[in-house]
Scaffold this active site. Structure first.
Site, PDB file in Angstrom:
ATOM      1  CG  ASP A 355      47.254  41.549  73.860  1.00  0.00           C
ATOM      2  OD1 ASP A 355      48.246  42.115  73.390  1.00  0.00           O
ATOM      3  OD2 ASP A 355      46.940  40.376  73.579  1.00  0.00           O
ATOM      4  CD  GLU A 392      48.346  45.320  70.717  1.00  0.00           C
ATOM      5  OE1 GLU A 392      49.545  45.270  70.394  1.00  0.00           O
ATOM      6  OE2 GLU A 392      47.761  44.368  71.273  1.00  0.00           O
TER       7      GLU A 392
END
Length: 717
Positions: A355, A392
């Protein structure tokens, strides 16, 4: 309890033995390690004046059953505090209290009133009376604090299980929430197992039937469920308090060590079904937030080590969550690597999706680094070789690295794929060339790296944003239920409601929405790259326009299994696409996946006329012929994103393998004609094909496989 400026004195435990008589223990390994005769404790705490080890009998106890003060001359080596405690073992609850200066301007925020969990703790016990606010206010919070649990992972029987290490070319990822998958009563899972690792295990046959090869689980590290607006609960889990402990609330097994075994039971069962387990990991911030947030762990041990700080000691916030983990500090780097090792070696996971991974490329002052140490540590780690690493490649501070993320083993969530496919299929202008590039694994983004097509993780929807149903049903976000007056969540959704905002009984609009859902699904699963689909999109799961359901632990955020019967046509369409995606020919020359075949293919672009693609700003259509390297298989794709029908001239069949086109996909047709099993594809006996508005068609020509059944009757589009 120790005072903020005191150096801890030696205390006497319940047994009457002086703590100075306890073995001093070892600095390594960090955490609580079960050995013969007891447990070794070691923790990093810099610039503090004293450390107490707290032993508890129950998670909700306000008073430790034993307090062991660590002698700074005997139980400290460098910045590591350590002790060996005999007579205890796995299942023992514990925590720490740490004294030291409270000097925020210098980055020090010690609070000796707070019971801290171990940064390396393998399990966390959460008391029934847990209160986040108590960790924000002055005073003792032991009664309502989370506690660490001593764990010994060595005794679990893996029955020979190992990570699967499936190639990306044979991977279809299903992003899902462990609890949300089975919490809805319609799941059919027994109430005591709904929303748990065990509940997910019961639904593995569904995942097998759908055909996905990997589940990407939203965060399963222990997180703070109260890190949410008042009256709501944090559901997604992007609020970690531990990087080692599985989230306790996802376990149906009673007892502090139940989550470890139940998580591993789930991994083992998924592996037996041939499904990989990828974890969404949050190494960019913690639930401690900014200066107003709670003191759970890291802040209480070494605030200026674990977090990136401004010169005045305030928190750098490149995550949008109040703080930013100082990932390239040597201590934090070790923590991240040790965490990854643990989840691979002891928990057998197959990969990680990082993330806000661009945070990992920043230094302690938030500046981007050309060669971030932590990323190269992960990239070159032999224990992580063959493990899936997915970035990401952006953060909330404006750093966007899609196409420029470092390393050879990292794959990337392709946000450009999401945005350009959305734009083109909803009818935006000036997107056709970008849409074409997304279909071919984005060579404009990744071509300079000479990487394999699977570098691009292709997705149209994910947990963050609209579901696929809502993408074609809402023009605007509807996040009122989140308690922030609809201010949260993105305002840039690139969505189109097909004429009515939200649910409708209009048959025509519903048919258009269904067609658009299938268009998006077909593009995602047919494009070169690694496809990822969102939990429930295969049956048009809705969040009623909420594009940020992080705090909706209710039917809005759960998987409603009743929709499977209502949207069986979309489920079947998705299932057939996945089956073809992973198809292997019985022709020896083509025992490759569809992704590999297309990656070696010869391509020809067209418009409505052969050889004349329309790359103009106003273009809403494109066609593509793909010849496999062996020339045994040819695909012809046609996409009409225009609001009027268009007729496309077809390549002449005389030179095709098999001498004819067969219709595989036509999203304008009703199920089961929308996608036809390869064994019975109807012949297309025309020199052109008329595509209705907003539809996608794929024709196939192939050399007839051995022992094939009789060809189906011709189709006349």
């Amino acid at each position: 309890m120790i005072g903020p400026k005191e150096t801890m004195a030696m205390t006497t435990g319940r047994t009457g033995r002086k703590n100075g008589e306890l073995p001093k223990g070892n600095t390594s390994p960090l955490g609580a390690t079960v050995t013969r005769g007891g447990v070794n404790f070691s923790v990093f705490a810099r610039d503090c004046t004293g450390v107490e080890l707290l032993l508890f009998d129950r998670a909700g106890d306000a008073t430790p059953s034993r307090v062991i003060a660590l002698d700074p001359t005997r139980n400290r080596t460098y910045h590591y505090w350590h002790i060996f405690v005999p007579g205890i073992g796995a299942g023992q609850l514990y925590g720490y209290r740490v004294a030291g200066p409270f000097e925020p301007q210098r980055g020090r925020r010690f609070d000796p009133g707070k019971a801290l969990i171990d940064p390396y703790g393998r399990a966390v016990a959460v008391p029934e009376g847990y209160r986040r606010g108590d960790a924000c206010l002055p005073g003792d919070n032991a009664a309502s604090a989370m506690k660490s649990v001593v764990a010994d992972p060595r005794g679990y029987d893996w029955e020979g299980d190992l990570p699967l290490k499936r190639p990306y070319s044979k991977t279809v990822i299903y992003e899902m929430h462990v609890a949300g998958f089975t919490k809805h009563p319609s799941s059919g899972v027994a109430e005591e197992k709904r929303g748990t690792y065990a509940g997910l295990v019961e639904k593995i046959p569904y995942l097998k039937d759908l055909g996905v090869t990997a589940v990407e689980l939203l965060p399963v590290f222990q997180f703070d469920p109260l890190d949410a607006p008042l009256g709501l609960r944090n559901f997604w889990g992007y609020s970690p308090v531990s990087f080692f402990a599985p989230h306790a609330a996802f376990s149906s097994k009673q007892g502090p060590l139940g989550p470890l075994d139940e998580f591993r039971d789930m991994v083992k069962a998924l592996h037996k079904a041939g499904i990989e387990v990828i974890l969404d990991v949050v190494y960019n911030h913690t639930s401690e937030g900014d200066h107003n947030g709670p003191t759970f762990c890291f802040r209480g041990f070494a605030n200026d080590v674990y977090y990136s700080l401004h010169a005045d000691g305030s928190y750098i916030n490149h995550t949008g969550c109040g703080n930013t983990l100082n990932a390239n500090h040597h201590v934090v780097r070790r923590l991240i690597i040790d965490s990854l090792h643990y989840w691979v070696k002891e928990m057998h996971v197959d990969g990680f999706r990082f993330d806000l991974a661009s945070i990992l490329s920043r230094d302690g002052q938030g500046r981007p680094l050309k060669n971030p140490p932590i990323l190269w540590d992960i990239e070159s780690d032999p224990a992580l070789a063959g493990i899936k690493l997915i970035a990401e490649a952006w953060d909330a501070g404006g750093l966007y690295q899609v196409g420029s993320f470092i390393g050879d083993s990292w794959k990337e969530w392709n946000g450009e794929f999401r945005d350009d496919v959305r734009r083109f299929l909803k009818g935006d202008e000036g997107v056709v060339s970008r849409f074409a590039a997304r279909m071919l694994a984005s060579p404009d983004i990744y071509g300079h790296q000479e990487r394999e097509p699977e570098q691009s993780i292709n997705f149209v929807t994910c947990h963050d944003g609209f579901t696929l149903n809502d993408l074609v049903s809402y023009n605007y976000k509807h996040n009122e239920a989140n308690g922030e007056n609809n201010r949260d969540g993105s305002d840039t959704n690139l969505s189109w409601n097909c004429g009515v905002e939200g649910a409708t009984g209009d048959v025509g609009i519903e048919a258009l929405r269904n067609r658009q859902v299938k268009n998006f699904m077909a593009v995602t699963l047919l494009a070169l790259g690694t496809p990822m689909i969102l939990m429930g999109d295969e049956m048009r799961r809705t969040q009623r326009g909420n594009n940020n359901a992080y705090c909706q632990d209710n039917e809005l955020g759960w998987f409603d299994w009743d929709r499977l019967a209502l949207r069986q046509d979309v489920y079947r369409f998705t299932k057939e696409l996945i089956r073809a995606r992973l198809w292997q020919s019985d022709t020896p020359a083509e025992t490759l996946t569809l992704n590999q075949l297309l990656g070696q293919a010869r391509l020809e672009w067209h418009g409505v006329h052969l050889g004349s693609p329309d790359w103009s700003y106003q273009s809403h259509s494109i066609a593509l012929t793909v010849w496999s390297a062996s020339k045994h298989l040819v695909f012809h794709y046609m996409v009409n994103a225009y609001w009027e029908p268009l007729s496309f001239t077809l390549p002449p069949p005389r030179r095709l393998p098999g001498g004819a086109w067969h219709r595989w996909i036509d999203t304008s047709l009703e199920s089961p004609e929308d996608i036809t099993p390869w064994e019975v594809m109807p012949v297309v006996a025309c020199d052109s094909y008329r595509l209705p508005p907003r539809s996608l068609v794929v024709l196939v020509a192939r050399r007839s496989p051995r022992n094939s059944s009789r060809p189906a009757a011709p189709a006349t589009p």
